[in-house]
Design a protein around this motif. Structure first.
Motif, PDB file in Angstrom:
ATOM      1  N   ALA A 283      33.014  35.848   9.783  1.00 24.73           N
ATOM      2  CA  ALA A 283      33.502  36.048  11.145  1.00 24.73           C
ATOM      3  C   ALA A 283      34.878  36.691  11.097  1.00 24.73           C
ATOM      4  N   PRO A 284      34.971  38.010  11.295  1.00 23.41           N
ATOM      5  CA  PRO A 284      36.285  38.668  11.316  1.00 23.41           C
ATOM      6  C   PRO A 284      37.182  38.116  12.425  1.00 23.41           C
ATOM      7  N   LEU A 285      36.559  37.779  13.561  1.00 26.45           N
ATOM      8  CA  LEU A 285      37.242  37.151  14.689  1.00 26.45           C
ATOM      9  C   LEU A 285      36.375  35.987  15.159  1.00 26.45           C
ATOM     10  N   GLU A 286      36.967  35.067  15.896  1.00 26.07           N
ATOM     11  CA  GLU A 286      36.237  33.852  16.270  1.00 26.07           C
ATOM     12  C   GLU A 286      34.926  34.123  17.009  1.00 26.07           C
ATOM     13  N   PRO A 287      34.875  35.036  17.990  1.00 22.80           N
ATOM     14  CA  PRO A 287      33.602  35.249  18.703  1.00 22.80           C
ATOM     15  C   PRO A 287      32.682  36.278  18.042  1.00 22.80           C
ATOM     16  N   TRP A 288      33.027  36.779  16.870  1.00 20.77           N
ATOM     17  CA  TRP A 288      32.301  37.889  16.242  1.00 20.77           C
ATOM     18  C   TRP A 288      31.808  37.458  14.862  1.00 20.77           C
ATOM     19  N   GLN A 289      30.491  37.468  14.687  1.00 20.64           N
ATOM     20  CA  GLN A 289      29.907  37.142  13.390  1.00 20.64           C
ATOM     21  C   GLN A 289      29.173  38.351  12.840  1.00 20.64           C
ATOM     22  N   VAL A 290      29.441  38.684  11.598  1.00 23.02           N
ATOM     23  CA  VAL A 290      28.836  39.822  10.928  1.00 23.02           C
ATOM     24  C   VAL A 290      27.863  39.316   9.866  1.00 23.02           C
ATOM     25  N   THR A 291      26.680  39.921   9.818  1.00 20.35           N
ATOM     26  CA  THR A 291      25.690  39.602   8.792  1.00 20.35           C
ATOM     27  C   THR A 291      25.290  40.886   8.089  1.00 20.35           C
ATOM     28  N   LEU A 292      25.460  40.904   6.785  1.00 17.36           N
ATOM     29  CA  LEU A 292      25.026  42.014   5.943  1.00 17.36           C
ATOM     30  C   LEU A 292      23.905  41.514   5.045  1.00 17.36           C
ATOM     31  N   GLN A 293      22.795  42.254   5.028  1.00 15.54           N
ATOM     32  CA  GLN A 293      21.638  41.826   4.252  1.00 15.54           C
ATOM     33  C   GLN A 293      21.033  43.009   3.523  1.00 15.54           C
ATOM     34  N   ALA A 294      20.615  42.767   2.286  1.00 13.46           N
ATOM     35  CA  ALA A 294      19.961  43.801   1.489  1.00 13.46           C
ATOM     36  C   ALA A 294      18.814  43.162   0.724  1.00 13.46           C
ATOM     37  N   GLY A 295      17.762  43.930   0.509  1.00 15.84           N
ATOM     38  CA  GLY A 295      16.636  43.359  -0.213  1.00 15.84           C
ATOM     39  C   GLY A 295      15.625  44.402  -0.644  1.00 15.84           C
ATOM     40  N   ARG A 296      14.709  43.954  -1.462  1.00 12.99           N
ATOM     41  CA  ARG A 296      13.613  44.804  -1.934  1.00 12.99           C
ATOM     42  C   ARG A 296      12.346  43.969  -1.983  1.00 12.99           C
ATOM     43  N   SER A 297      11.257  44.563  -1.521  1.00 11.37           N
ATOM     44  CA  SER A 297       9.938  43.942  -1.682  1.00 11.37           C
ATOM     45  C   SER A 297       9.046  44.886  -2.471  1.00 11.37           C
ATOM     46  N   GLU A 298       8.246  44.307  -3.365  1.00  9.09           N
ATOM     47  CA  GLU A 298       7.346  45.086  -4.208  1.00  9.09           C
ATOM     48  C   GLU A 298       5.933  44.535  -4.092  1.00  9.09           C
ATOM     49  N   ASP A 299       4.985  45.425  -4.076  1.00  6.88           N
ATOM     50  CA  ASP A 299       3.569  45.059  -4.060  1.00  6.88           C
ATOM     51  C   ASP A 299       2.872  45.926  -5.109  1.00  6.88           C
ATOM     52  N   LYS A 300       2.391  45.285  -6.186  1.00  6.47           N
ATOM     53  CA  LYS A 300       1.801  46.021  -7.298  1.00  6.47           C
ATOM     54  C   LYS A 300       0.392  45.503  -7.578  1.00  6.47           C
ATOM     55  N   PHE A 313      -1.597  50.771  -8.230  1.00  5.93           N
ATOM     56  CA  PHE A 313      -0.864  51.000  -6.994  1.00  5.93           C
ATOM     57  C   PHE A 313       0.423  50.192  -7.063  1.00  5.93           C
ATOM     58  N   ASP A 314       1.534  50.871  -6.931  1.00  4.24           N
ATOM     59  CA  ASP A 314       2.848  50.247  -7.029  1.00  4.24           C
ATOM     60  C   ASP A 314       3.675  50.726  -5.838  1.00  4.24           C
ATOM     61  N   SER A 315       3.888  49.844  -4.869  1.00  4.25           N
ATOM     62  CA  SER A 315       4.663  50.222  -3.689  1.00  4.25           C
ATOM     63  C   SER A 315       5.946  49.408  -3.630  1.00  4.25           C
ATOM     64  N   ARG A 316       6.990  50.035  -3.108  1.00  4.92           N
ATOM     65  CA  ARG A 316       8.302  49.392  -3.057  1.00  4.92           C
ATOM     66  C   ARG A 316       8.971  49.709  -1.727  1.00  4.92           C
ATOM     67  N   ARG A 317       9.644  48.712  -1.193  1.00  2.90           N
ATOM     68  CA  ARG A 317      10.366  48.875   0.069  1.00  2.90           C
ATOM     69  C   ARG A 317      11.786  48.325  -0.097  1.00  2.90           C
ATOM     70  N   ASP A 318      12.791  49.170   0.113  1.00  4.99           N
ATOM     71  CA  ASP A 318      14.195  48.763   0.074  1.00  4.99           C
ATOM     72  C   ASP A 318      14.737  48.729   1.499  1.00  4.99           C
ATOM     73  N   VAL A 319      15.478  47.665   1.820  1.00  3.25           N
ATOM     74  CA  VAL A 319      16.007  47.513   3.178  1.00  3.25           C
ATOM     75  C   VAL A 319      17.477  47.121   3.133  1.00  3.25           C
ATOM     76  N   LEU A 320      18.224  47.623   4.103  1.00  4.25           N
ATOM     77  CA  LEU A 320      19.613  47.258   4.332  1.00  4.25           C
ATOM     78  C   LEU A 320      19.779  46.952   5.812  1.00  4.25           C
ATOM     79  N   SER A 321      20.602  45.958   6.122  1.00  2.00           N
ATOM     80  CA  SER A 321      20.792  45.578   7.521  1.00  2.00           C
ATOM     81  C   SER A 321      22.244  45.189   7.764  1.00  2.00           C
ATOM     82  N   TRP A 322      22.758  45.649   8.893  1.00  2.00           N
ATOM     83  CA  TRP A 322      24.112  45.283   9.341  1.00  2.00           C
ATOM     84  C   TRP A 322      23.987  44.790  10.777  1.00  2.00           C
ATOM     85  N   GLN A 323      24.318  43.518  10.999  1.00  2.00           N
ATOM     86  CA  GLN A 323      24.149  42.906  12.315  1.00  2.00           C
ATOM     87  C   GLN A 323      25.453  42.269  12.773  1.00  2.00           C
ATOM     88  N   ASN A 324      25.795  42.499  14.048  1.00  2.00           N
ATOM     89  CA  ASN A 324      27.011  41.955  14.649  1.00  2.00           C
ATOM     90  C   ASN A 324      26.639  41.134  15.873  1.00  2.00           C
TER      91      ASN A 324
END
Length: 627
Positions: A283-300, A313-324
């Motif tokens: 929380a940079p400020l009291e009423p403000w919360q920041v969430t940073l998330q990163a991940g990878r899912s694989e299906d082989k 068959f080898d599939s991969r998904r990379d995700v990034l998220s920034w939420q305020n």
């Protein structure tokens, strides 16, 4: 299973609520739990506007379910199509939408195959799951592509910060089936951790009946070895860091002999589902919360036939998220966020395109005004292949009385075609466009001392619906992915739960009219007015449980109406009903003995044409959980 019987059951379900209050035990259902999937932020159920079902750890253990699909089949609006028993490919249909119209999240990370577009739910380890949230209705305005029918989020086991608590289970059953799990979870108040392993091995059944294409005279076994690790820490300055990893490795035998019976013997596949993610919250400020998330899912998946390698068959998904999340005032929350997603395919089968990126930005407002709740969300997605897509949701809830609540929701959603639908040889169609939907839903629900109930009615229209169309070309049966143009889905869901004469029970009934509205025809068959395949018109589920001191007993009844296996409505799947019984003896607060009889009356049925389902089976389990 006749329509008359199911309709009569629904009428009984509605009528029971009027007479329960004088007989039921006086208790108030707990409403202090938090749900996060419907709004990407924590909410109490009384402020959540979406139709949501939560399956917690206690319910998972009480049900004695051996797979995630077995748990989900009891959720209103869900039907399943399984290709031959434990561990076999399973398709999930939510509210009549396609099986790849449901977004699956594991600890907040998008999971699934970017080739098939589905998730290997049958391979996920039940013993390593803490809870499941199922949100019915469109959520593309928060998550982007795929969430036309709804969202399923699976949370792995997590420590409660109260010291080390080991857990373990071991079981045996019909078809020489073995199961086992072990792990430990805990923490110290600021940090938490959970580590677990789970295994399953069964001889299975013969997935195909004699005389069906691909039949091989053998049992088609399945085994699975899974592990999960989850941990996090909250620092004195409020910074929270956590990470998780889940991996499931499966071996699956199936029937795939060719029509000339010259090849395809001993078919099997080794699959891996892996999801890894990390998250930082501060929380940079009291009423403000920041969430940073990163991940990878694989299906082989590596497939073998005739003792030799067949495909990969080898599939991969990379995700990034920034939420305020910005708290504007008491009961007023503004959320701003951005997502990045990259899908990649690496396969022994050549695809014309093997990767694509997507950038998304979203905004949501949650407001509480006296007896009213509002949810407004908008999202813009920029897909590398399909350009820009805008989606939105508007929800409103009004507390008519302290016990009665009305809700209304409208939402739009879209689904980008999978790589198989676009490029798989002799099946894919590169001219396909994203599927688009709009949905309207109204609901009425009640929370009373005697129990709870809910009724939801919805209508969904889908444009550019993609389906597998089968036709004859030069005397050969060919299946291709094609756009059906339009589909209309109407449905009603009824839920009722209470305690009656000491029995805790929950019942649900779903009525779905999933109709093809395409003006096209093929092979002399007009699609307009035909049912969408593998969507039964009616489903009914009833769970009963009662404790007698250290003993407890229960049962689950599941029934569904007839449906068609194909888009042309030429192959009908008969309706059926199954009854499971279960029992448990608590040796002490930490040790339990469990037994279950599945499909007590040995019902013979199919949920996908040409694939058997297990008959009567008996299972025994010993379970330990430190307090």
């Amino acid at each position: 299973m006749s329509k008359t019987l199911l309709t009569a059951t629904a009428a009984l379900l509605c009528g029971l609520s009027a007479s329960l209050s004088s007989h039921a035990a006086e208790r108030v259902f707990a409403l202090d739990e938090q749900v996060v999937t419907a709004a990407r932020v924590e909410q109490t159920p009384q402020h959540n506007l979406a139709a949501t079902t939560v399956i917690d750890r206690a319910q998972i253990e009480r049900s004695q379910a051996q797979s995630v699909p077995e748990l989900l089949r009891r959720v209103p609006g869900i039907s399943l199509a399984n290709n031959g028993g434990p561990g076999k490919s399973t398709s999930l249909f939510m509210r009549g939408t396609n099986s790849n119209h449901v977004l699956v999240l594991i600890d907040g990370i998008k999971a699934g195959s970017v080739t098939s577009g589905g998730s290997a739910l049958q391979d996920l380890p039940v013993e390593l799951i803490e809870r499941i949230e199922v949100v019915r209705g469109p959520r593309s305005s928060l998550y982007g592509s795929e969430a036309i029918g709804g969202v399923i989020q699976i949370f792995t086991r997590k420590g409660d910060g109260q010291g080390a608590k080991p857990f373990a289970s071991a079981g045996y059953g019909t078809h020489d089936s073995y199961e086992g799990s072990a792990g430990v979870s805990g923490g110290d108040g600021q940090g938490h951790y959970s580590l677990g392993v789970s295994g399953q091995d069964t001889d299975g059944i013969n997935v195909k009946p004699r005389g069906v294409s691909g039949y091989e005279d053998d049992s088609d076994g399945y085994r699975n070895l899974s592990g999960s690790l989850n941990g996090g820490y909250r620092f004195a300055n409020g910074l929270e860091l956590d990470g998780h990893v889940l991996q499931a490795k499966a071996h699956n035998d199936y029937d795939s002999v060719n029509s000339k019976r010259t090849a395809g013997f001993g078919a099997n596949a080794d699959g891996v589902t892996k999801v890894i993610g990390s998250r930082a919250r501060f929380a940079p400020l009291e009423p403000w919360q920041v969430t940073l998330q990163a991940g990878r899912s694989e299906d082989k998946s590596d497939a073998y036939q005739d003792g030799a390698f067949y495909s990969r068959f080898d599939s991969r998904r990379d995700v990034l998220s920034w939420q305020n999340d910005l708290s504007l005032a008491e009961g007023q929350l503004l959320t701003l966020g951005a997502d990045f997603q990259r899908d990649e395919v690496n396969s022994s089968t050549r695809y014309a395109e093997d990767s694509r990126d997507n950038h998304g930005a979203f905004v949501q407002y949650l407001g509480q005004f006296g007896r009213q709740d509002w949810q407004l969300s908008l999202r813009h997605d920029d897909d590398e292949q399909f350009g820009n897509h805008d989606t939105g949701n508007l929800g409103w809830g009004y507390l008519l009385t302290d016990e009665l609540r009305f809700t209304a929701n409208y939402g739009t959603a879209y689904k980008a075609p999978s790589f198989n639908q676009l490029y798989y040889p002799d099946f894919g169609n590169p001219d396909l466009q994203p599927e688009k939907s709009k949905s309207l839903e109204v609901g009425l629900s009640g929370e009373h001392r005697w129990g709870h109930w809910a009724a939801n009615a919805y209508r969904t229209e889908i444009d550019n619906l993609i389906a597998t169309v089968t036709s004859k070309v030069n005397g050969k049966t060919v299946s291709m992915a094609e756009g059906v143009d339009e589909a209309r889905i109407r449905g009603v869901e009824l839920v009722l739960g209470s305690e009656l004469f000491g029995w805790a029970w929950n019942a649900s009934y779903s009525l779905i009219d999933a109709e093809n509205r395409s003006q096209r025809s093929k092979n002399g068959i007009a699609y307009y007015g035909k049912d969408l395949n593998r969507r039964p018109d009616q489903t009914f589920n009833l769970d009963l449980d009662r404790a007698f001191g250290d003993f407890s007993v229960g049962g689950s009844l599941s029934a569904q109406d007839a449906s068609y296996d194909d888009l042309e409505n030429q192959s009908e799947l008969a309706g059926f009903a199954t009854l499971d019984l279960r029992g448990e003896y608590r040796l002490n607060p930490e040790w339990r003995l469990q037994t279950r009889v599945a499909n007590l009356f040995d019902a013979d049925y199919q949920t996908a044409a040409g694939y058997n389902q297990p008959g009567q089976a008996v299972y025994f389990t010993v379970r330990y959980q430190a307090l």
